[in-house]
Motif scaffolding. Sequence first.
Motif, PDB file in Angstrom:
ATOM      1  N   GLN A 148       0.845  -1.211   0.000  1.00  0.00           N
ATOM      2  CA  GLN A 148       0.000   0.000   0.000  1.00  0.00           C
ATOM      3  C   GLN A 148       0.872   1.249   0.000  1.00  0.00           C
ATOM      4  O   GLN A 148       0.597   2.204  -0.725  1.00  0.00           O
ATOM      5  CB  GLN A 148      -0.884   0.021   1.259  1.00  0.00           C
ATOM      6  CG  GLN A 148      -2.199  -0.711   1.121  1.00  0.00           C
ATOM      7  CD  GLN A 148      -3.242   0.084   0.349  1.00  0.00           C
ATOM      8  OE1 GLN A 148      -2.934   0.704  -0.648  1.00  0.00           O
ATOM      9  NE2 GLN A 148      -4.493   0.046   0.810  1.00  0.00           N
ATOM     10  N   ARG A 151       2.466   1.738  -3.301  1.00  0.00           N
ATOM     11  CA  ARG A 151       1.431   2.158  -4.242  1.00  0.00           C
ATOM     12  C   ARG A 151       1.105   3.651  -4.083  1.00  0.00           C
ATOM     13  O   ARG A 151       1.062   4.398  -5.068  1.00  0.00           O
ATOM     14  CB  ARG A 151       0.178   1.314  -3.988  1.00  0.00           C
ATOM     15  CG  ARG A 151      -0.950   1.596  -4.961  1.00  0.00           C
ATOM     16  CD  ARG A 151      -2.209   0.911  -4.494  1.00  0.00           C
ATOM     17  NE  ARG A 151      -3.299   1.152  -5.422  1.00  0.00           N
ATOM     18  CZ  ARG A 151      -4.527   1.407  -5.061  1.00  0.00           C
ATOM     19  NH1 ARG A 151      -4.848   1.450  -3.779  1.00  0.00           N
ATOM     20  NH2 ARG A 151      -5.464   1.608  -5.950  1.00  0.00           N
ATOM     21  N   ARG A 155       1.860   6.544  -6.795  1.00  0.00           N
ATOM     22  CA  ARG A 155       0.729   7.324  -7.310  1.00  0.00           C
ATOM     23  C   ARG A 155       1.024   8.828  -7.205  1.00  0.00           C
ATOM     24  O   ARG A 155       0.760   9.592  -8.129  1.00  0.00           O
ATOM     25  CB  ARG A 155      -0.536   6.966  -6.534  1.00  0.00           C
ATOM     26  CG  ARG A 155      -1.799   7.279  -7.302  1.00  0.00           C
ATOM     27  CD  ARG A 155      -3.015   6.831  -6.546  1.00  0.00           C
ATOM     28  NE  ARG A 155      -4.065   7.832  -6.688  1.00  0.00           N
ATOM     29  CZ  ARG A 155      -4.265   8.822  -5.854  1.00  0.00           C
ATOM     30  NH1 ARG A 155      -3.507   8.950  -4.801  1.00  0.00           N
ATOM     31  NH2 ARG A 155      -5.240   9.681  -6.062  1.00  0.00           N
ATOM     32  N   ILE A 160       1.813   5.480 -11.014  1.00  0.00           N
ATOM     33  CA  ILE A 160       0.532   4.769 -11.078  1.00  0.00           C
ATOM     34  C   ILE A 160      -0.559   5.817 -11.220  1.00  0.00           C
ATOM     35  O   ILE A 160      -0.596   6.795 -10.467  1.00  0.00           O
ATOM     36  CB  ILE A 160       0.315   3.920  -9.807  1.00  0.00           C
ATOM     37  CG1 ILE A 160       1.236   2.697  -9.839  1.00  0.00           C
ATOM     38  CG2 ILE A 160      -1.126   3.488  -9.676  1.00  0.00           C
ATOM     39  CD1 ILE A 160       1.159   1.848  -8.597  1.00  0.00           C
TER      40      ILE A 160
ATOM     41  N   ASP B  42      -2.967  -2.579  -9.260  1.00  0.00           N
ATOM     42  CA  ASP B  42      -1.742  -1.869  -8.837  1.00  0.00           C
ATOM     43  C   ASP B  42      -0.775  -2.799  -8.122  1.00  0.00           C
ATOM     44  O   ASP B  42       0.436  -2.752  -8.356  1.00  0.00           O
ATOM     45  CB  ASP B  42      -2.099  -0.687  -7.922  1.00  0.00           C
ATOM     46  CG  ASP B  42      -2.767   0.438  -8.696  1.00  0.00           C
ATOM     47  OD1 ASP B  42      -2.760   0.384  -9.939  1.00  0.00           O
ATOM     48  OD2 ASP B  42      -3.321   1.354  -8.058  1.00  0.00           O
ATOM     49  N   ILE B  46       2.926  -3.566  -9.370  1.00  0.00           N
ATOM     50  CA  ILE B  46       4.122  -3.309  -8.539  1.00  0.00           C
ATOM     51  C   ILE B  46       4.967  -4.581  -8.413  1.00  0.00           C
ATOM     52  O   ILE B  46       6.189  -4.554  -8.591  1.00  0.00           O
ATOM     53  CB  ILE B  46       3.711  -2.790  -7.137  1.00  0.00           C
ATOM     54  CG1 ILE B  46       3.127  -1.381  -7.252  1.00  0.00           C
ATOM     55  CG2 ILE B  46       4.901  -2.787  -6.180  1.00  0.00           C
ATOM     56  CD1 ILE B  46       2.381  -0.914  -6.010  1.00  0.00           C
TER      57      ILE B  46
END
Lengths: 164, 153
Positions: A148, A151, A155, A160, B42, B46
């Motif tokens: 997380q 991510r 982002r 992303i 995602d 990753i």
Amino acid sequence: MYANKIYSLAYKMVNNHEDAIDIVQEVFLRAYKNWDNFKGLSKFSTYLYRVAVNLCYDFLRKKKREKKIENLNYENYPFSSNSNSGVEENLMEERIIKEIKNEIDNLTEKQKAVFILKTFEDLKYEEIAKILKKRVGTIKATYFQSLQKIRENLRKKGVIKNEM
Amino acid sequence: MRCKDFEKRILDLIDGKIDFKEKKFIERHIQVCDRCKNLYNDFVFILEKAKGIHHLELKEEFWKSKLDLVFERRIHKFLLKPVLIGVFLFFLIVGPLIKRVYFLSPQKIPVSVVKTDVFNHELPFTEDEIIKYSDYMSEKEVEKILDFFFSNF
């Protein structure tokens, strides 16, 4: 061979070739020194990983204190022929990989250890739990949190683009 | 299925450790929930890209030489201490014995004294003393004195 596995883990944890080699040597020394204490309750590889992770933690803490900046220099070491696989990636791909690598480095020590052992060493949650002496649930939660975190940061950097 | 439940199962889904029935539930949830769908995509993205991180592997010979060197050094370090202690203990225990055998006994019975006393027909020692001192003497020394004694009597 265990040495390469431990090196791979150490390198990803400390992000420095020389330090990773030192850690590998220290892992084997400690294993050798404490051979009588190894009761065979866990696999030898698990034991080595545990020693390696602890040494990496120690190293990272020490490094944090010293705030030492080191440059990587791989040219003087005999890498095997398959070490350069994946170099022919396109620039975008390389940028993404670099960003992910940076994000892995930014994880906390424990998140990093769990992420590396799971993603790169392909260990099961149960094995990681044994190495880090945590419960399987804790390991899963840590892995989820680390993903997380990566991510979110990717982002923010625009790597992303999906909505969260 | 709620998003919270999906989050709990997403790692097993990525590992492919979910049975067919549960997988169907999850897929149905993903179809209607963009948030969870993005999360899944995602994470997979990753992890796939992370596998491309430059992986260094060193030759086995390198490790062999490196680790052999370390173990050799360690073995030397480990061995040096006991060897030195052993040598010290050896001299501590055996030293006095050596001293008694090689340094004390010949001086205890100087041949000249024995010679003189033998000529005077008087032995300097009692029989017990001779036995006692002969313990400190080498066999040859005892023989020498006895030869001298008998040849002069």
